[in-house]
Design a protein around this motif. Structure first.
Motif, PDB file in Angstrom:
ATOM      1  N   LEU A 129       0.819  -1.204   0.000  1.00 59.84           N
ATOM      2  CA  LEU A 129       0.000   0.000   0.000  1.00 59.84           C
ATOM      3  C   LEU A 129       0.859   1.263   0.000  1.00 59.84           C
ATOM      4  O   LEU A 129       0.460   2.298  -0.538  1.00 59.84           O
ATOM      5  CB  LEU A 129      -0.917  -0.015   1.232  1.00 59.84           C
ATOM      6  N   GLU A 149      -9.409  -3.921  -0.149  1.00 54.12           N
ATOM      7  CA  GLU A 149      -7.955  -3.718  -0.145  1.00 54.12           C
ATOM      8  C   GLU A 149      -7.436  -3.320  -1.520  1.00 54.12           C
ATOM      9  O   GLU A 149      -6.539  -2.480  -1.640  1.00 54.12           O
ATOM     10  CB  GLU A 149      -7.258  -4.973   0.377  1.00 54.12           C
ATOM     11  N   LYS A 169      -8.423   0.334  -2.070  1.00 57.60           N
ATOM     12  CA  LYS A 169      -7.541   1.225  -1.307  1.00 57.60           C
ATOM     13  C   LYS A 169      -6.192   1.392  -2.010  1.00 57.60           C
ATOM     14  O   LYS A 169      -5.605   2.480  -2.016  1.00 57.60           O
ATOM     15  CB  LYS A 169      -7.328   0.680   0.099  1.00 57.60           C
ATOM     16  N   LEU A 170      -5.704   0.297  -2.606  1.00 57.68           N
ATOM     17  CA  LEU A 170      -4.442   0.362  -3.343  1.00 57.68           C
ATOM     18  C   LEU A 170      -4.568   1.333  -4.518  1.00 57.68           C
ATOM     19  O   LEU A 170      -3.654   2.125  -4.782  1.00 57.68           O
ATOM     20  CB  LEU A 170      -4.070  -1.038  -3.838  1.00 57.68           C
ATOM     21  N   GLN A 218      -4.931   4.965  -3.042  1.00 56.42           N
ATOM     22  CA  GLN A 218      -3.677   5.456  -2.440  1.00 56.42           C
ATOM     23  C   GLN A 218      -2.804   6.172  -3.460  1.00 56.42           C
ATOM     24  O   GLN A 218      -2.192   7.204  -3.161  1.00 56.42           O
ATOM     25  CB  GLN A 218      -2.913   4.275  -1.828  1.00 56.42           C
TER      26      GLN A 218
END
Length: 372
Positions: free
Chosen positions: A231, A280, A283-284, A287
């Motif tokens: 991340l 997840e 979010k990656l 980010q």
């Protein structure tokens, strides 16, 4: 008079030769222009535009692919892109040097020419082939990292850019694949990305391997360390899109309904981890403000395909429907997401009794319908 006639004849011959050369050159240029226009038209025909943006629908070739099977698979699966590997020979898991396999490079160029003429885009991947394919790149851990990165840049990426990526205008170049053991060499990877960006005008990507987290890991360490590192990996800021080899462990059951697999993408069942794979991945993307691409999406044609998708033989029981259910679940969850760039089926280009990842008839139907 004889001398004057001879000079005139020579001049006539020279003019004739010059005119012939010009005509041949004009025909040659015309043929090139026709090819360029044809390729552009084919590319437009093969583009996949959805309400959620343009998408990549690709297939990863097995290293031992045949050109004939690869071209057939592109048609059968309705692909607009192919992930073409060039075998990179590495002698051991601690080696600091890697060498381009010349036969693999020649075959890749032959195939790329045919694919480009059909308007199919190319993702070029230097494919780590360790100890003749006996060992996995996820375990590669060079003893001298500085030496390895210098070798990877100058002896692998530079020639591939010069001899394939630039002259054949490939869509994207993958600068590294699943190097789990030294992915956190951030400065070195950033240097690799900067070098490729300066030498190659196309898109670049890095392929990171799948991971797992667990709800019961309350200290947010251990299992979370790997995901947190991914991340916060600054090299992802330097790429155009983030590739993920998506072999996430979803369930603990030998066979699954599509509904159960969809549910498991939001909350994995295996070992009661309750990992939210969807969240997840999103979010990656958020980010780094980059789309996520499933650089490898594959399931073996076996029972337990969703338990250990990374294992080519998790069970002795052949089950093409279980493989298809995995593809269908990912399709239902991710097809309409704007932050998902697309997917690449692992693996096509060779179909025999040892190719457990080659799509079953049921899987071909699902893949063909994706982004239809």
């Amino acid at each position: 008079m004889t001398r004057g006639f001879s000079v005139s004849l020579k001049r006539y011959k020279l003019r004739y030769i010059a005119l012939t050369v010009l005509i041949i050159a004009a025909i040659f240029v015309k043929e090139i222009l026709i090819d360029i226009v044809y390729i552009e038209k084919q590319y437009e025909k093969n583009r996949i535009i959805t309400p959620w943006g343009e998408k990549i629908k690709s297939g990863n070739l097995s290293v031992d692919y045949t050109i004939e099977q690869a071209l057939l698979d592109v048609e059968r699966l309705g692909l607009n892109t192919v992930n073409v590997p060039v075998r990179i020979d590495i002698p051991s898991l601690t080696a600091n040097g890697a060498v381009i396999n010349e036969e693999s490079k020649k075959k890749a160029i032959q195939l790329i020419k045919k694919l480009r003429f059909r308007g199919i885009n190319i993702i070029l991947e230097p494919y780590p082939y360790i100890k003749n394919g006996e060992l996995y790149e996820t375990q590669l851990n060079p003893s001298n990292k500085n030496e390895w990165f210098t070798n990877w840049e100058q002896e692998v990426l530079a020639p591939l850019i010069r001899e394939i990526a630039k002259p054949y205008k490939v869509y994207a170049l993958c600068i590294g694949s699943n190097f789990d053991q030294f992915e956190q060499e951030y400065k070195a990877w950033a240097g690799i990305a900067d070098f490729v960006r300066s030498a190659y005008p196309g898109r670049i990507t890095y392929k990171t391997n799948w991971w797992y987290t667990a709800e019961w890991d309350t200290q947010k360490n251990g299992l979370y360390d790997t995901y947190t590192a991914k991340l916060n990996n600054p090299v992802l800021e330097k790429v155009d899109f983030i590739s993920v080899a998506a072999y996430f462990e979803l369930t603990d059951q030998e066979t699954n309904t599509v509904k159960n697999l969809v549910s498991s993408i939001y909350s994995t069942q295996i070992f009661q981890r309750h990992q939210n794979v969807y969240d997840e991945l999103k979010k990656l993307s958020t980010q780094w403000n980059k789309p996520v691409f499933f650089g490898e999406l594959g399931f073996p044609k076996r029972n337990m395909a969703a338990v250990h998708p990374w294992d080519p033989e998790p069970s002795k029981i052949v089950n093409g429907q279980e493989q298809a259910n995995g593809f269908q679940a990912y399709k239902e969850v991710f097809e309409k997401e704007s932050w998902i760039l697309g997917f690449s089926v692992f693996a096509i280009g060779k179909d025999d009794e040892f190719k457990n990842y080659y799509p079953s008839d049921q899987s071909i139907s699902v893949i063909n319908s994706w982004y239809r």
